[in-house]
Motif scaffolding. Structure first.
Motif, PDB file in Angstrom:
ATOM      1  N   PRO A 141      35.017  14.262 105.377  1.00  0.00           N
ATOM      2  CA  PRO A 141      35.915  13.169 105.752  1.00  0.00           C
ATOM      3  C   PRO A 141      35.586  12.648 107.135  1.00  0.00           C
ATOM      4  CG  PRO A 141      37.039  15.289 105.854  1.00  0.00           C
ATOM      5  CD  PRO A 141      35.708  15.537 105.215  1.00  0.00           C
ATOM      6  N   ALA A 142      35.724  11.349 107.309  1.00  0.00           N
ATOM      7  CA  ALA A 142      35.462  10.707 108.595  1.00  0.00           C
ATOM      8  C   ALA A 142      36.396   9.509 108.720  1.00  0.00           C
ATOM      9  CB  ALA A 142      34.000  10.257 108.696  1.00  0.00           C
ATOM     10  N   MET A 143      36.462   8.944 109.919  1.00  0.00           N
ATOM     11  CA  MET A 143      37.298   7.761 110.084  1.00  0.00           C
ATOM     12  C   MET A 143      36.686   6.814 111.092  1.00  0.00           C
ATOM     13  SD  MET A 143      40.632   8.738 112.391  1.00  0.00           S
ATOM     14  CE  MET A 143      40.478   9.039 114.163  1.00  0.00           C
ATOM     15  N   ARG A 144      37.031   5.566 110.933  1.00  0.00           N
ATOM     16  CA  ARG A 144      36.796   4.551 111.956  1.00  0.00           C
ATOM     17  C   ARG A 144      38.147   4.379 112.651  1.00  0.00           C
ATOM     18  NH1 ARG A 144      37.677  -1.528 112.250  1.00  0.00           N
ATOM     19  NH2 ARG A 144      36.135  -2.188 113.766  1.00  0.00           N
ATOM     20  N   ALA A 145      38.220   4.782 113.916  1.00  0.00           N
ATOM     21  CA  ALA A 145      39.501   4.808 114.614  1.00  0.00           C
ATOM     22  C   ALA A 145      40.016   3.401 114.872  1.00  0.00           C
ATOM     23  CB  ALA A 145      39.364   5.562 115.933  1.00  0.00           C
ATOM     24  N   ARG A 195      41.639  -3.268 115.997  1.00  0.00           N
ATOM     25  CA  ARG A 195      40.598  -2.738 115.125  1.00  0.00           C
ATOM     26  C   ARG A 195      41.282  -1.946 114.027  1.00  0.00           C
ATOM     27  NH1 ARG A 195      35.678  -0.246 117.240  1.00  0.00           N
ATOM     28  NH2 ARG A 195      36.746   1.649 116.618  1.00  0.00           N
ATOM     29  N   VAL A 196      40.899  -2.216 112.793  1.00  0.00           N
ATOM     30  CA  VAL A 196      41.560  -1.602 111.649  1.00  0.00           C
ATOM     31  C   VAL A 196      41.109  -0.153 111.484  1.00  0.00           C
ATOM     32  CG1 VAL A 196      41.811  -1.686 109.131  1.00  0.00           C
ATOM     33  CG2 VAL A 196      41.849  -3.793 110.462  1.00  0.00           C
ATOM     34  N   HIS A 197      42.065   0.714 111.187  1.00  0.00           N
ATOM     35  CA  HIS A 197      41.791   2.117 110.864  1.00  0.00           C
ATOM     36  C   HIS A 197      41.175   2.190 109.467  1.00  0.00           C
ATOM     37  CE1 HIS A 197      42.922   6.509 110.658  1.00  0.00           C
ATOM     38  NE2 HIS A 197      42.806   6.227 109.373  1.00  0.00           N
ATOM     39  N   ARG A 198      40.062   2.925 109.338  1.00  0.00           N
ATOM     40  CA  ARG A 198      39.443   3.128 108.018  1.00  0.00           C
ATOM     41  C   ARG A 198      39.113   4.611 107.834  1.00  0.00           C
ATOM     42  NH1 ARG A 198      36.753  -1.122 105.669  1.00  0.00           N
ATOM     43  NH2 ARG A 198      36.912   0.162 103.789  1.00  0.00           N
ATOM     44  N   ASP A 199      39.545   5.178 106.742  1.00  0.00           N
ATOM     45  CA  ASP A 199      39.128   6.519 106.342  1.00  0.00           C
ATOM     46  C   ASP A 199      37.993   6.386 105.339  1.00  0.00           C
ATOM     47  OD1 ASP A 199      41.107   8.384 107.619  1.00  0.00           O
ATOM     48  OD2 ASP A 199      42.506   7.103 106.526  1.00  0.00           O
ATOM     49  N   SER A 211      38.124  14.833 110.110  1.00  0.00           N
ATOM     50  CA  SER A 211      36.716  15.231 110.129  1.00  0.00           C
ATOM     51  C   SER A 211      36.583  16.634 110.713  1.00  0.00           C
ATOM     52  CB  SER A 211      35.889  14.237 110.954  1.00  0.00           C
ATOM     53  OG  SER A 211      36.345  14.180 112.289  1.00  0.00           O
ATOM     54  N   PRO A 212      35.660  17.445 110.203  1.00  0.00           N
ATOM     55  CA  PRO A 212      35.479  18.802 110.734  1.00  0.00           C
ATOM     56  C   PRO A 212      35.133  18.768 112.218  1.00  0.00           C
ATOM     57  CG  PRO A 212      34.304  18.510 108.656  1.00  0.00           C
ATOM     58  CD  PRO A 212      34.761  17.153 109.083  1.00  0.00           C
ATOM     59  N   LEU A 213      35.679  19.700 112.994  1.00  0.00           N
ATOM     60  CA  LEU A 213      35.457  19.709 114.444  1.00  0.00           C
ATOM     61  C   LEU A 213      33.977  19.736 114.821  1.00  0.00           C
ATOM     62  CD1 LEU A 213      38.326  22.095 115.629  1.00  0.00           C
ATOM     63  CD2 LEU A 213      38.153  19.625 115.987  1.00  0.00           C
ATOM     64  N   PRO A 214      33.122  20.508 114.132  1.00  0.00           N
ATOM     65  CA  PRO A 214      31.709  20.530 114.527  1.00  0.00           C
ATOM     66  C   PRO A 214      30.992  19.195 114.274  1.00  0.00           C
ATOM     67  CG  PRO A 214      32.265  22.455 113.189  1.00  0.00           C
ATOM     68  CD  PRO A 214      33.395  21.478 113.061  1.00  0.00           C
ATOM     69  N   GLN A 215      31.632  18.271 113.542  1.00  0.00           N
ATOM     70  CA  GLN A 215      30.975  17.022 113.190  1.00  0.00           C
ATOM     71  C   GLN A 215      31.635  15.827 113.883  1.00  0.00           C
ATOM     72  OE1 GLN A 215      30.855  16.967 108.906  1.00  0.00           O
ATOM     73  NE2 GLN A 215      29.725  18.881 108.803  1.00  0.00           N
TER      74      GLN A 215
END
Length: 343
Positions: free
Chosen positions: A12-16, A26-30, A254-258
């Motif tokens: 999982p990741a996001m655009r903040a 700026r729109v939030h995107r997962d 998103s996982p902390l290491p990433q």
């Protein structure tokens, strides 16, 4: 085709999202990011404000079609067997620019090669190719298993936050700001009376400073009894952009290491920032003046290399009760300014 094997995974990741001082946003995107050899592929590229085609807010039929395309069960959307790997977070227009690559089968393996920045029908590899990236050879079973798991309906839902506090006007402005960037928000004075099925629709709960520890604990117990794992946010101050940043951080799955942005502190007239890969970082200082009005000032905007960095803070920007927000395209951190940095 001679390419060493690479591991393939998804995370999982996001655009903040962000609320800008000029009234813009700026729109939030997962989205689901591609992880190659244990590292997000997006981090290997120049610092881009982009998302993968596997975004959680697209209709299920389109999401499934994107997965099928990456599995080569559908025709490539671009000439020469090319697929969009990362695109504009605000639209699907190739004219905004996209990272594309050729995806092909080689026996049981899947190969991603010839990465390029593309803005028109055909990619110019000589001019716009990412010559240091790939080709990547993925083992077929691992590749198919990772992507196939996405079609079981488990894509992340649209984000929703429950806001609790005494200052209704601040909560209303915060809710409006969150909805503007694509994060659902509701306001209540006491979540303990909210039915369990409604509580299960929230990803985070944010408390204003006036909500005491006993009331916070009671609300969190209500979520726990409803079987909800919810992120709790203790609002630092009644400053809407600061609260938006805190909530965005809480929504980051998103996982902390990433993560790119991994550390932020502020004291003695400077902010200490830690990043794991080259990226653009914007640092904004927020403070409440003696009349409790919000004052905000951008104090840094530039590209940082991996490691720890010191950014000097304008003493006027952090006078009194002050906070800093550090942002990359995919993450955000907040911190109070220590007493030594308040000028």
């Amino acid at each position: 085709m001679s390419a060493a094997y690479a591991t393939f995974g998804l995370a999982p990741a996001m655009r903040a999202g962000d609320v800008l001082a000029d009234g813009g946003y700026r729109v939030h995107r997962d989205f689901v990011d591609f992880v190659v050899d244990g590292r997000p592929l997006l981090f290997r590229l120049s610092d881009l404000d982009a998302v993968s085609p596997l975004a959680s807010d697209v209709p299920p039929a389109i999401f499934t079609a994107q997965v099928r395309a990456l599995l080569l069960e559908a025709e490539p959307p671009l000439p020469d067997g090319r697929f969009v790997i990362y695109g504009c977070p605000d639209c699907e227009d190739l004219g905004c620019g996209a990272v594309t690559a050729v995806i092909e089968r080689d026996g049981e393996d899947f190969v991603w090669r010839d990465f390029a920045w593309q803005t028109e029908g055909r990619a110019d590899l000589e001019r716009n190719g990412y010559h240091g990236i790939g080709p990547f050879r993925f083992r077929g079973p691992e590749y198919r298993a990772a992507l196939g798991a996405l079609t079981d309906g488990s894509a992340a839902p649209r984000r929703r936050v429950l806001l609790i506090g005494a200052r209704v006007a601040v909560l209303a402005r915060l809710a409006a700001a969150l909805r503007t960037i694509g994060v659902g928000a509701d306001i209540t004075q006491d979540a303990r009376q909210v039915p369990a099925e409604e509580l299960r629709g929230y990803d985070a709960v944010a408390f204003g400073r006036a909500v005491d520890e006993a009331d916070r604990a009671a609300v969190l117990r209500a979520f726990d009894e409803a079987g909800v794992e919810v992120a709790a946010v203790a609002g630092l101050a009644p400053i809407v952009p600061l609260l938006v940043a805190q909530i965005e951080h809480a929504l980051d799955r998103s996982p902390l290491p990433q993560r790119r942005l991994t550390g932020l502190t502020a004291a003695d007239g400077a902010a200490e920032i830690e990043v794991t890969s080259p990226c653009r970082v914007r640092v904004t200082a927020h403070r409440l003046d003696r009349f409790h009005r919000t004052r905000s000032q951008d104090v840094f905007d530039g590209t940082l290399e991996p490691g720890r960095h010191r950014v000097d803070l304008d003493p006027r920007a952090v006078r009194g009760e002050a906070y800093v927000v550090a942002r990359t395209s995919g993450g955000v951190l907040t911190a109070p300014v220590g007493r030594g940095g308040r000028g």
